[in-house]
Design an enzyme around this catalytic site. Sequence first.
Site, PDB file in Angstrom:
ATOM      1  N   CYS A 166       0.811  -1.225   0.000  1.00  0.00           N
ATOM      2  CA  CYS A 166       0.000   0.000   0.000  1.00  0.00           C
ATOM      3  C   CYS A 166       0.841   1.270   0.000  1.00  0.00           C
ATOM      4  O   CYS A 166       0.646   2.169  -0.829  1.00  0.00           O
ATOM      5  CB  CYS A 166      -0.993  -0.013   1.165  1.00  0.00           C
ATOM      6  SG  CYS A 166      -0.258   0.092   2.817  1.00  0.00           S
ATOM      7  N   HIS A 218      -3.043   0.992   6.674  1.00  0.00           N
ATOM      8  CA  HIS A 218      -3.274   0.953   5.224  1.00  0.00           C
ATOM      9  C   HIS A 218      -3.440   2.378   4.713  1.00  0.00           C
ATOM     10  O   HIS A 218      -3.855   3.275   5.457  1.00  0.00           O
ATOM     11  CB  HIS A 218      -4.522   0.126   4.902  1.00  0.00           C
ATOM     12  CG  HIS A 218      -4.719  -0.114   3.436  1.00  0.00           C
ATOM     13  ND1 HIS A 218      -3.872  -0.909   2.695  1.00  0.00           N
ATOM     14  CD2 HIS A 218      -5.660   0.348   2.565  1.00  0.00           C
ATOM     15  CE1 HIS A 218      -4.289  -0.938   1.436  1.00  0.00           C
ATOM     16  NE2 HIS A 218      -5.356  -0.177   1.335  1.00  0.00           N
ATOM     17  N   ASP A 230      -5.841   1.869  -4.495  1.00  0.00           N
ATOM     18  CA  ASP A 230      -4.898   1.392  -3.491  1.00  0.00           C
ATOM     19  C   ASP A 230      -4.341   0.035  -3.898  1.00  0.00           C
ATOM     20  O   ASP A 230      -4.870  -0.637  -4.791  1.00  0.00           O
ATOM     21  CB  ASP A 230      -5.561   1.308  -2.112  1.00  0.00           C
ATOM     22  CG  ASP A 230      -6.673   0.263  -2.050  1.00  0.00           C
ATOM     23  OD1 ASP A 230      -7.351   0.066  -3.077  1.00  0.00           O
ATOM     24  OD2 ASP A 230      -6.881  -0.347  -0.986  1.00  0.00           O
TER      25      ASP A 230
END
Length: 258
Positions: A166, A218, A230
Site C-alpha cells: 500500500c 493501510h 490502493d
Amino acid sequence: MKTLQKVSFAVAFAAALVPALSQSTTAHANSTNTIVSTSNMTSTAYTRKSATGWTYNLGGTASNMTFGKKTHYLKNYPNTTWHATKKRYIIKKDGVKYLYYYVTNGKKTASGWIWHGYLQKKSYAHTSTTTSTTGTGSYASILKAAKAQLGKPYVYGGNGPSSFDCSGFTKYIFNQAIGQTLPRTAQAQYDNYTHVSAANAKAGDLIFFGTSTSNITHCGIYLGNNKMIDAQLNGVITEATNVSWWHTVGYSRPATLS
C-alpha cells in the site's frame, strides 16, 4: 444444649455456603464451542510468532461451532506474511474465550482461521520512515499515474513498478507523477504531512485506515466520492472507502497542487 445447637447450625451453614461460593468462581465447561461474534477488520499484516500453530476450517453453527480440517501448519511458512481480514471470538468447551483471525497469505494459496496468539504484527523496520522531499505538478498527473498501475499485483514490501504494497504504491506514484519522495510507511506518510478533513479532501490526497492515528495500517490515493485507488490483497484496484472493513482514520496532503 442451646450452645451446641448454635454450633451445629453454624457448621451446617458454612457447609452449605462453600459449594455456593465455589460455583460463582469456577469456570464451567460447555458442551459445545460457541461463537460470540464475527466481524470484518482492517486488513492487518502478521507473521508467525510460533511455529506450532495450524489454520483451521471452522464449521457448524453459532451455538455449536466445529473445528474442521487443519489446513496449514505454520512451521511450513517461516517467512510468510499473513493478512487478517476477519476476527471471531469463540468460547470453547473449556469455558474460556479465544480470539481467532481469518488469514490469507499474499499469494492467496493458503488461508484459514487461526488463534491470534500464534501471530505477531509484521514489522516494517526494513524501510526508512523519515526521508521525504517536496514536489510540483498537478492532481491530475497523480491520478493518471495511479490509474496506469491498475491490475498490478500486491506483494508485501513491493515498491514498483511490477508490484506494490500500500505505501510502496503511494510512494511510487508521487515520485513518478510530481517528483516527490514520500516516507516509506503508511504511518510516516500520515504523520509527516498536513492533515485535511474528509469534507476538504481532494482527489489526489492520501487516505489512511487503521485503529487510531498512531496505528495506521493501510493507505491509498483518494479519488473523491468515497473511492480510492490502493494496493491491497487483490492488487492495485479502485474501491469504495465507506465500507465495513475499512476504518478511515484521516487524510493527508503531501503537496498543494493545481
